[in-house]
Design a protein around this motif. Structure first.
Motif, PDB file in Angstrom:
ATOM      1  N   MET A  63       0.928  -0.828   0.176  1.00 32.35           N
ATOM      2  CA  MET A  63       0.186  -0.396  -0.114  1.00 32.35           C
ATOM      3  C   MET A  63       0.555   1.370  -0.149  1.00 32.35           C
ATOM      4  SD  MET A  63      -2.981  -0.961   1.840  1.00 32.35           S
ATOM      5  CE  MET A  63      -3.912   0.419   2.234  1.00 32.35           C
ATOM      6  N   ARG A  64       2.127   1.449   0.643  1.00 24.80           N
ATOM      7  CA  ARG A  64       3.146   2.533   1.060  1.00 24.80           C
ATOM      8  C   ARG A  64       3.781   2.715  -0.749  1.00 24.80           C
ATOM      9  NH1 ARG A  64       3.752   0.168   6.278  1.00 24.80           N
ATOM     10  NH2 ARG A  64       5.713  -0.610   5.282  1.00 24.80           N
ATOM     11  N   VAL A  65       4.079   1.467  -1.013  1.00 22.58           N
ATOM     12  CA  VAL A  65       4.367   1.482  -2.459  1.00 22.58           C
ATOM     13  C   VAL A  65       3.563   2.131  -3.311  1.00 22.58           C
ATOM     14  CG1 VAL A  65       5.545   0.218  -3.585  1.00 22.58           C
ATOM     15  CG2 VAL A  65       6.021   0.054  -1.614  1.00 22.58           C
ATOM     16  N   VAL A  66       2.447   1.647  -3.113  1.00 26.48           N
ATOM     17  CA  VAL A  66       1.291   2.218  -4.155  1.00 26.48           C
ATOM     18  C   VAL A  66       1.102   3.669  -4.567  1.00 26.48           C
ATOM     19  CG1 VAL A  66      -1.001   1.734  -5.538  1.00 26.48           C
ATOM     20  CG2 VAL A  66       0.502  -0.503  -4.958  1.00 26.48           C
ATOM     21  N   ASP A  67       1.004   3.796  -2.472  1.00 27.22           N
ATOM     22  CA  ASP A  67       1.221   5.238  -2.517  1.00 27.22           C
ATOM     23  C   ASP A  67       1.466   6.275  -3.329  1.00 27.22           C
ATOM     24  OD1 ASP A  67      -1.737   4.733  -0.957  1.00 27.22           O
ATOM     25  OD2 ASP A  67      -0.334   4.802   1.000  1.00 27.22           O
ATOM     26  N   ASP A  68       2.665   6.080  -3.093  1.00 25.56           N
ATOM     27  CA  ASP A  68       4.130   5.996  -3.797  1.00 25.56           C
ATOM     28  C   ASP A  68       3.703   6.746  -4.708  1.00 25.56           C
ATOM     29  OD1 ASP A  68       5.634   6.609  -1.175  1.00 25.56           O
ATOM     30  OD2 ASP A  68       6.866   4.965  -1.275  1.00 25.56           O
ATOM     31  N   LEU A  69       3.608   5.530  -5.711  1.00 25.75           N
ATOM     32  CA  LEU A  69       3.518   5.903  -7.304  1.00 25.75           C
ATOM     33  C   LEU A  69       2.986   6.417  -7.790  1.00 25.75           C
ATOM     34  CD1 LEU A  69       3.975   1.650  -8.191  1.00 25.75           C
ATOM     35  CD2 LEU A  69       5.730   4.114  -8.233  1.00 25.75           C
ATOM     36  N   GLU A  70       1.905   6.733  -6.909  1.00 25.73           N
ATOM     37  CA  GLU A  70       0.079   7.888  -7.075  1.00 25.73           C
ATOM     38  C   GLU A  70       0.376   9.010  -6.740  1.00 25.73           C
ATOM     39  OE1 GLU A  70      -4.216   5.588  -6.795  1.00 25.73           O
ATOM     40  OE2 GLU A  70      -3.312   5.949  -5.035  1.00 25.73           O
ATOM     41  N   ARG A  71       1.139   9.255  -5.721  1.00 23.47           N
ATOM     42  CA  ARG A  71       1.861  10.680  -5.710  1.00 23.47           C
ATOM     43  C   ARG A  71       2.517  11.333  -7.354  1.00 23.47           C
ATOM     44  NH1 ARG A  71       1.800   8.817  -0.168  1.00 23.47           N
ATOM     45  NH2 ARG A  71       3.716   8.472  -0.091  1.00 23.47           N
ATOM     46  N   ARG A  72       3.237  11.101  -7.662  1.00 22.73           N
ATOM     47  CA  ARG A  72       4.279  10.442  -8.641  1.00 22.73           C
ATOM     48  C   ARG A  72       3.396  10.626  -9.656  1.00 22.73           C
ATOM     49  NH1 ARG A  72       9.595   8.800  -9.068  1.00 22.73           N
ATOM     50  NH2 ARG A  72       8.807  10.850 -11.002  1.00 22.73           N
ATOM     51  N   GLY A  73       1.873   9.805  -9.613  1.00 32.31           N
ATOM     52  CA  GLY A  73       1.998  10.210 -11.205  1.00 32.31           C
ATOM     53  C   GLY A  73       2.117   8.719 -12.144  1.00 32.31           C
ATOM     54  N   LEU A  74       2.773   8.012 -11.457  1.00 34.84           N
ATOM     55  CA  LEU A  74       3.257   6.741 -12.409  1.00 34.84           C
ATOM     56  C   LEU A  74       2.226   5.695 -12.010  1.00 34.84           C
ATOM     57  CD1 LEU A  74       6.934   6.329 -10.566  1.00 34.84           C
ATOM     58  CD2 LEU A  74       5.940   7.960 -12.574  1.00 34.84           C
ATOM     59  N   ALA A  75       1.369   5.973 -10.961  1.00 32.95           N
ATOM     60  CA  ALA A  75       0.145   3.846 -11.323  1.00 32.95           C
ATOM     61  C   ALA A  75      -1.003   4.768 -10.754  1.00 32.95           C
ATOM     62  CB  ALA A  75       0.715   3.012 -10.459  1.00 32.95           C
ATOM     63  N   VAL A  76      -2.410   4.574 -10.796  1.00 34.76           N
ATOM     64  CA  VAL A  76      -3.233   4.844 -10.182  1.00 34.76           C
ATOM     65  C   VAL A  76      -3.949   3.226 -10.014  1.00 34.76           C
ATOM     66  CG1 VAL A  76      -3.587   7.135 -11.821  1.00 34.76           C
ATOM     67  CG2 VAL A  76      -4.346   4.319 -12.445  1.00 34.76           C
ATOM     68  N   ARG A  77      -5.230   3.469  -8.995  1.00 33.24           N
ATOM     69  CA  ARG A  77      -5.630   2.734  -8.413  1.00 33.24           C
ATOM     70  C   ARG A  77      -7.161   2.649  -9.177  1.00 33.24           C
ATOM     71  NH1 ARG A  77      -3.498   4.028  -3.133  1.00 33.24           N
ATOM     72  NH2 ARG A  77      -2.521   2.179  -2.042  1.00 33.24           N
ATOM     73  N   LYS A  78      -7.397   1.804  -9.629  1.00 28.88           N
ATOM     74  CA  LYS A  78      -9.198   1.977 -10.330  1.00 28.88           C
ATOM     75  C   LYS A  78      -9.568   0.618 -10.207  1.00 28.88           C
ATOM     76  CE  LYS A  78      -7.721   3.401 -14.705  1.00 28.88           C
ATOM     77  NZ  LYS A  78      -8.113   3.313 -15.999  1.00 28.88           N
TER      78      LYS A  78
END
Length: 160
Positions: free
Chosen positions: A83-98
């Motif tokens: 969850m922390r890694v995905v949060d980081d990636l989302e903040r950077r605009g590198l990934a999104v949760r759908k």
């Protein structure tokens, strides 16, 4: 008269070629991991990502949208860590949760176009770092090592 306690101690892990300790393999893998992690972390630092981010980007670039539970398993992370890694990636605009159709509670992680760009840049800088790591190996040994580590890390594939 009691026996010398030192005489009952099996050989100690030293990481040398003639080491017979049952812990040697784990210790050598750990040392190799430290060395590889340091080399790749240094290569990725200018891109603003860490190896854990790269691992998730690699999974979602390869698999497509992937639920966090599967990402955790694929990267050796736990639920909170992924969850922390995905949060980081989302903040950077590198990934999104759908949302996953049919289950509102589950989210799939998807790579963004910026994530693809960073992943490709990370792959490009990781290649020379990996080549430096393998520089001491003889021709053919890198392939052997890769095969052995793959078999060791995925024993279920052999059992099927």
């Amino acid at each position: 008269m009691t026996a010398d306690p030192q005489s009952r101690i099996p050989s100690r892990a030293s990481g040398t070629l003639d080491d017979t300790s049952p812990f040697t393999l784990g210790l050598l893998l750990r040392r190799a991991h430290w060395r590889a992690n340091a080399a790749l972390a240094e290569a990725l630092r200018p891109l603003g990502i860490e190896l854990r981010h790269y691992a998730v980007l690699m999974e979602i670039a390869d698999r497509g949208p992937t639920v966090q539970r599967d990402l955790a398993g694929a990267t050796g992370s736990d639920k909170a860590g992924i969850m922390r890694v995905v949060d980081d990636l989302e903040r950077r605009g590198l990934a999104v949760r759908k949302c996953v159709p049919g289950d509102r509670r589950v989210r799939a992680v998807e790579i963004t176009p910026e994530g693809v760009r960073v992943f490709e840049a990370a792959h490009a800088v990781a290649l020379p770092a990996a080549e430096r790591l393998a520089a001491g190996l003889e021709p053919g040994e890198l392939g052997q090592l890769t095969e052995l580590l793959t078999r060791l890390s995925r024993p279920a594939a052999r059992e099927a």
